[in-house]
Design an enzyme around this catalytic site. Structure first.
Site, PDB file in Angstrom:
ATOM      1  N   PHE A 130       0.847  -1.192   0.000  1.00 12.08           N
ATOM      2  CA  PHE A 130       0.000   0.000   0.000  1.00 12.08           C
ATOM      3  C   PHE A 130       0.874   1.230   0.000  1.00 12.08           C
ATOM      4  O   PHE A 130       2.051   1.176   0.373  1.00 12.08           O
ATOM      5  CB  PHE A 130      -0.917  -0.002   1.229  1.00 12.08           C
ATOM      6  CG  PHE A 130      -2.379   0.085   0.878  1.00 12.08           C
ATOM      7  CD1 PHE A 130      -3.072  -1.021   0.446  1.00 12.08           C
ATOM      8  CD2 PHE A 130      -3.057   1.294   0.985  1.00 12.08           C
ATOM      9  CE1 PHE A 130      -4.416  -0.933   0.117  1.00 12.08           C
ATOM     10  CE2 PHE A 130      -4.402   1.389   0.652  1.00 12.08           C
ATOM     11  CZ  PHE A 130      -5.089   0.281   0.225  1.00 12.08           C
ATOM     12  N   GLN A 183      -7.404  15.302   2.774  1.00  7.29           N
ATOM     13  CA  GLN A 183      -6.751  14.426   1.805  1.00  7.29           C
ATOM     14  C   GLN A 183      -7.572  14.230   0.540  1.00  7.29           C
ATOM     15  O   GLN A 183      -8.755  13.913   0.610  1.00  7.29           O
ATOM     16  CB  GLN A 183      -6.501  13.057   2.426  1.00  7.29           C
ATOM     17  CG  GLN A 183      -5.870  12.066   1.460  1.00  7.29           C
ATOM     18  CD  GLN A 183      -5.398  10.811   2.170  1.00  7.29           C
ATOM     19  OE1 GLN A 183      -6.165   9.896   2.403  1.00  7.29           O
ATOM     20  NE2 GLN A 183      -4.129  10.787   2.541  1.00  7.29           N
ATOM     21  N   HIS A 220      -7.705  11.717  -2.463  1.00  8.30           N
ATOM     22  CA  HIS A 220      -7.228  10.411  -2.904  1.00  8.30           C
ATOM     23  C   HIS A 220      -6.967  10.487  -4.395  1.00  8.30           C
ATOM     24  O   HIS A 220      -7.800  11.001  -5.143  1.00  8.30           O
ATOM     25  CB  HIS A 220      -8.286   9.350  -2.596  1.00  8.30           C
ATOM     26  CG  HIS A 220      -7.797   7.943  -2.743  1.00  8.30           C
ATOM     27  ND1 HIS A 220      -7.469   7.403  -3.969  1.00  8.30           N
ATOM     28  CD2 HIS A 220      -7.582   6.970  -1.836  1.00  8.30           C
ATOM     29  CE1 HIS A 220      -7.068   6.146  -3.791  1.00  8.30           C
ATOM     30  NE2 HIS A 220      -7.126   5.862  -2.508  1.00  8.30           N
ATOM     31  N   LEU A 267     -14.269   5.890  -5.235  1.00 10.84           N
ATOM     32  CA  LEU A 267     -12.910   5.459  -4.924  1.00 10.84           C
ATOM     33  C   LEU A 267     -12.483   4.215  -5.701  1.00 10.84           C
ATOM     34  O   LEU A 267     -13.235   3.251  -5.795  1.00 10.84           O
ATOM     35  CB  LEU A 267     -12.852   5.157  -3.423  1.00 10.84           C
ATOM     36  CG  LEU A 267     -11.496   4.761  -2.864  1.00 10.84           C
ATOM     37  CD1 LEU A 267     -10.560   5.938  -2.916  1.00 10.84           C
ATOM     38  CD2 LEU A 267     -11.661   4.286  -1.427  1.00 10.84           C
ATOM     39  N   GLU A 274      -6.273   2.179  -3.453  1.00  9.80           N
ATOM     40  CA  GLU A 274      -4.830   2.188  -3.627  1.00  9.80           C
ATOM     41  C   GLU A 274      -4.305   0.752  -3.738  1.00  9.80           C
ATOM     42  O   GLU A 274      -3.234   0.508  -4.287  1.00  9.80           O
ATOM     43  CB  GLU A 274      -4.233   2.861  -2.392  1.00  9.80           C
ATOM     44  CG  GLU A 274      -2.859   3.375  -2.505  1.00  9.80           C
ATOM     45  CD  GLU A 274      -2.566   4.273  -1.305  1.00  9.80           C
ATOM     46  OE1 GLU A 274      -2.995   5.431  -1.328  1.00  9.80           O
ATOM     47  OE2 GLU A 274      -1.945   3.800  -0.345  1.00  9.80           O
ATOM     48  N   ARG A 279      -0.521   9.597  -0.773  1.00  6.21           N
ATOM     49  CA  ARG A 279      -1.608  10.128  -1.592  1.00  6.21           C
ATOM     50  C   ARG A 279      -1.435  11.595  -1.951  1.00  6.21           C
ATOM     51  O   ARG A 279      -1.771  12.009  -3.064  1.00  6.21           O
ATOM     52  CB  ARG A 279      -2.930   9.919  -0.847  1.00  6.21           C
ATOM     53  CG  ARG A 279      -3.264   8.456  -0.760  1.00  6.21           C
ATOM     54  CD  ARG A 279      -4.448   8.195   0.131  1.00  6.21           C
ATOM     55  NE  ARG A 279      -4.747   6.767   0.138  1.00  6.21           N
ATOM     56  CZ  ARG A 279      -5.653   6.194   0.902  1.00  6.21           C
ATOM     57  NH1 ARG A 279      -6.361   6.939   1.750  1.00  6.21           N
ATOM     58  NH2 ARG A 279      -5.866   4.913   0.846  1.00  6.21           N
ATOM     59  N   HIS A 296     -11.325  12.944  -0.001  1.00 12.97           N
ATOM     60  CA  HIS A 296     -11.433  11.616   0.593  1.00 12.97           C
ATOM     61  C   HIS A 296     -11.466  11.598   2.116  1.00 12.97           C
ATOM     62  O   HIS A 296     -12.260  10.875   2.715  1.00 12.97           O
ATOM     63  CB  HIS A 296     -10.247  10.783   0.096  1.00 12.97           C
ATOM     64  CG  HIS A 296     -10.292   9.340   0.487  1.00 12.97           C
ATOM     65  ND1 HIS A 296     -11.358   8.529   0.156  1.00 12.97           N
ATOM     66  CD2 HIS A 296      -9.407   8.562   1.159  1.00 12.97           C
ATOM     67  CE1 HIS A 296     -11.123   7.308   0.624  1.00 12.97           C
ATOM     68  NE2 HIS A 296      -9.956   7.306   1.247  1.00 12.97           N
ATOM     69  N   ARG A 305      -2.659  11.333   5.702  1.00 16.08           N
ATOM     70  CA  ARG A 305      -2.855   9.980   6.205  1.00 16.08           C
ATOM     71  C   ARG A 305      -2.357   8.953   5.198  1.00 16.08           C
ATOM     72  O   ARG A 305      -2.563   9.103   3.997  1.00 16.08           O
ATOM     73  CB  ARG A 305      -4.341   9.746   6.480  1.00 16.08           C
ATOM     74  CG  ARG A 305      -4.661   8.323   6.862  1.00 16.08           C
ATOM     75  CD  ARG A 305      -6.090   8.129   7.287  1.00 16.08           C
ATOM     76  NE  ARG A 305      -7.079   8.171   6.224  1.00 16.08           N
ATOM     77  CZ  ARG A 305      -7.256   7.224   5.305  1.00 16.08           C
ATOM     78  NH1 ARG A 305      -6.495   6.144   5.304  1.00 16.08           N
ATOM     79  NH2 ARG A 305      -8.193   7.342   4.379  1.00 16.08           N
TER      80      ARG A 305
END
Lengths: 232, 579
Positions: free
Chosen positions: B119, B239, B241, B251, B254, B285, B351, B393
């Site tokens: 990730f 954030q 994404h 979404l 990831e 991100r 996100h 994050r």
């Protein structure tokens, strides 16, 4: 393009009986039906009432009867519905208002199958082991989002609301066929009762209705077969 | 009605359910616990999380929680509080095993252990290269967590108030004394008198036009706390994404890049090699989102348009359909594209809120720069700011955050409610809620909330998203002032009491406006670039002046007031952030 949306409206606090109201709105072919409903609510008629949240088919809030079949409003596109779209609440539950139904009975049936892992053995300090093929055995039924599309498309449920219904059986299946679970006997007792799996007439409406692509009828057959071969 | 409980949990997503379960396990036999949610069960947005939960189990390759902590701190651009990060990454491992013991159907390795995947931003040995750390259940990990936690709550007989929309927090004589909730089915107001309240109400991505967030994510809890005098922490950090489905914002995990997916520009170039040579497409991100926009600005968007491609075609049908079944379904449903054969058009999508209600590591809400707790008030999950995410994050850390800190908050609450008596109540706790409803129902200002919401979302998207400048932020603040003024004249069309979602949407818009203002104000104050907050007029990180958390509250004159508090640094000194 323009679409004509016929919506079954009913506010039990005010209306004698349900009525259909028609709205004509602009829509793109790629719009979700939920986008169209939101546009009606935000731009034309704030009283139109429905549940919605995630808007991409994973929360299960906006199951409704769309052109005669159960669908999630956020997972069906205008281009697949034609220029006249009829929207009604799920069948078989009391209507709270417009497209919002009371799902108390649905969740009661869900709870009846004890939808949690039953296993009193002390777990290891790390994970319990489960092989990929054991995990695969119940994969399909882990996908359920409890939207009630299956249960409310089932003629057996319409004729007998006491029938526990496909969704509860799916969730029982998810545990019965989980190699870590020890509660199959308790669940099968419930499913073998008068309002259990034997009410299923293998009509396949539930499988057609499931927005998650779960083979619901097959899961019910798995349970029936288990009852026939191992218990009865 | 007037209810009395020892502990009230607001929100039934991962953080709320994790707290409720822990409360039920610890004090469920002796104390009264209630969960209030504005949604039906299992509708909360935890269920939309896809790719996994981070924990250094080391099932696939060597891993250590200290490596995870380093990645989290570096990913946060050194703004996270490292004491909290250490707790989270250490407790992650036990938390994942607990989930497995609760029955969560994780995907499995051949030897039967929990499967793990790569990730963004998660590395081995302090940045050497990507590591398999994300524990997953296909690409529906959040769904499984939500279902499993709800199931466990049913098993433990937790009392749920479904479709109860909390409108206000009761604070009296220096203690939290409960909440006021609106019962959606009947339109009645209820007072929940309680010794302790936990807010687990989620984020507020719906202030932006393109977002992965559910329609329900309107920041209710954060706005309520703010209105009741709690300063909000680090609100400038939101954030985006990198891989939302073009135009829709839905979404694409990831995990798709974790499994080997590649971002490509119009030339077919794997452009992340230029921006993050070591971990490429698995950069954090904030960096990937900026890179996508830079590609688009330089004319390398697909066919000159404002999107790039996420290419999975080289992974093969087997990997795509077994490990990424849900996103495959989304792409087929909404774009009519088969990701096995064609690349997916993506753009950044709003996100996750890194900021929120400030808490300590036990979930206690703190009210000032010296971290003074407000007795009886707790927060956990996206609505809270511990802070473990700092300025950006890492993927898989939100599912971890909700479980670790939901549970820690519950453990503290369980102790607290055994030590104190019921708090005193003010004379008329429902006054604010009643007046707000009356104004929206009875006013004749003629403004429609739908119109104002649409303008808010465009204003924030255009001016307060991935790139910010003094000018855009000033434009946004002026625009917001106008929208707030018009909001004062909103009236709803639905005048009924029964299931009045017209009214609730109007109330939710009020919350979004409040938080948009705080976000923009905080972003204007911070004249540096860090993590998800990128100022084109101040493109560098400035540790000298800005290695600190922001705190914004409402002053007595109605204006916003800025304050700050230091970042907790334990083992990782700030260094340049390169991948």
């Amino acid at each position: 393009m323009q679409v004509r949306v016929r919506i079954r409206r009913y506010d039990p606090a005010q209306d004698q009986r349900p009525r259909y109201q028609e709205y004509v709105v602009d829509a793109e072919p790629e719009d979700r039906l939920l986008d169209v409903l939101n546009r009606i609510k935000w731009e034309i008629d704030g009283t139109l009432t429905f549940r919605r949240s995630c808007a991409h088919g994973v929360c299960g809030s906006d199951a409704m009867l769309i052109n005669g079949v159960n669908r999630l409003a956020c997972k069906v596109l205008v281009r697949d519905l034609g220029s006249t779209i009829t929207v009604e609440p799920l069948r078989g539950f009391p209507v709270v208002k417009d497209l919002v139904v009371d799902m108390t009975g649905f969740f009661k049936a869900y709870r009846a199958v004890k939808p949690w892992l039953i296993n009193d053995e002390t777990p290891p300090p790390t994970e319990r082991l489960q092989s990929p093929s054991e995990r695969e055995r119940f994969d399909d039924t882990t996908k359920c989002i409890l939207c009630a599309s299956c249960t409310t498309s089932c003629p057996s449920f319409w004729s007998n609301p006491e029938y526990i219904g496909p969704a509860a059986i799916v969730n029982a299946h998810r545990f019965i066929f989980d190699s870590r679970d020890r509660g199959a006997a308790e669940r099968l007792d419930v499913l073998n009762s008068r309002e259990g799996v034997w009410r299923c007439r293998t009509i396949f409406n539930c499988t057609d209705a499931c927005p998650r692509g779960i083979e619901v009828t097959r899961a019910i057959q798995d349970v029936k077969r288990l009852l026939l071969t191992e218990r009865v | 009605m007037h209810y009395e409980f020892d502990a009230v949990v607001v929100g039934a997503g991962g953080a709320g359910l994790s707290a409720a379960l822990e409360l039920a396990r610890q004090v469920g036999q002796t104390h009264r616990i209630a969960v209030l949610s504005k949604l039906y069960p299992v509708r909360s947005h935890t269920g939309a999380a896809q790719g996994g939960i981070g924990a250094a189990l080391g099932n696939v390759e060597e891993d250590h929680w200290e490596w995870h902590a380093f990645d989290t701190v570096k990913g946060s651009d050194y703004l996270a509080d490292q004491d909290a990060v250490e707790i989270m990454c250490r407790e992650a491992i036990e938390c994942v095993y607990d989930l497995e013991h609760y029955g969560l159907p994780f995907s499995r390795l051949e030897d039967g252990r929990i499967a793990q995947r790569r990730f963004g931003g998660h590395t081995r040995n302090y940045g050497e290269g990507p590591v398999h750390r994300s524990c997953y259940a296909a690409d529906r990990t959040g769904h499984m967590i939500l279902q499993t936690m709800y199931q466990q709550c049913l098993k433990h007989d937790v009392k749920f108030f479904d479709e109860f929309h909390v409108l206000d927090l009761i604070i009296h004589q220096g203690r939290c004394a409960g909440v006021v909730a609106y019962e959606i089915a009947t339109g009645r107001l209820h007072t929940f008198h309680a010794k302790a309240v936990l807010f687990a109400t989620g984020g507020f991505g719906r202030m932006y036009k393109v977002t992965s967030n559910a329609l329900a994510l309107t920041g209710d809890g954060v706005a309520i706390a703010f209105r009741r005098g709690i300063p909000l922490e680090d609100m400038e950090f939101f954030q985006f994404h990198p891989t939302g489905i073009y135009r829709l914002g839905i979404l694409i995990t990831e995990g798709a890049r974790g499994e080997g997916g590649i971002l490509r520009n119009n030339d077919g170039e794997r452009f992340m090699e230029r921006y993050a040579p070591t971990i490429k497409d698995l950069a954090p991100r904030d960096m990937v989102s900026r890179a996508i926009y830079w590609e688009i600005r330089n004319g390398r968007g697909i066919n000159g348009k404002d999107y790039v491609h996420l290419d999975l075609t080289h992974l093969g049908r087997e990997i795509i359909e077994t490990r990424l079944p849900d996103i495959t379904d989304f792409v087929r449903t909404y774009l009519g594209i088969d990701p096995v054969k064609e690349p997916i058009p993506v753009t950044p999508t709003a996100h996750y809120a890194m900021g929120g209600i400030p808490t300590d590591v036990d979930g206690r809400v703190v009210t000032d720069a010296s971290n003074t707790p407000l007795p009886g008030f707790y927060a956990a999950g996206e609505c809270a700011c511990v802070s473990v995410h700092g300025a950006n994050r890492l993927g898989t850390n939100s599912l971890l955050d909700i479980l670790v800190f939901g549970r820690r908050a519950a453990r503290h609450m369980a102790q607290y409610i055994q030590q104190v008596d019921m708090p005193a109540m003010p004379d008329d706790p429902e006054q604010w809620s009643r007046q707000t409803i009356a104004r929206l129902m009875e006013g004749d200002g003629g403004e429609r909330h739908g119109q104002i919401r649409a303008e808010l979302q465009s204003l924030m998207m255009d001016n307060v998203s991935v790139f910010r400048t003094e000018e855009t932020l000033k434009t946004a603040l002026e625009g917001l002032a106008g929208l707030k003024e018009r909001y004062g004249r909103v009236t709803v069309q639905d005048k009924g009491r029964r299931f009045n979602t017209d009214l609730l949407e109007a109330i939710e818009l009020g919350n979004l406006l409040e938080l948009a203002e705080v976000t923009t104000f905080a972003a204007r104050q911070r004249t540096e670039s860090r993590g998800g907050h990128y100022r084109e007029d101040y493109p560098n990180r400035d540790d000298q002046n800005w290695l600190k958390h922001s705190l914004v509250s409402r002053g007595e004159d109605g204006g916003l007031v800025w304050d700050s508090k230091p970042v907790v640094i334990t083992r990782f000194q700030p260094q340049e952030r390169k991948y």
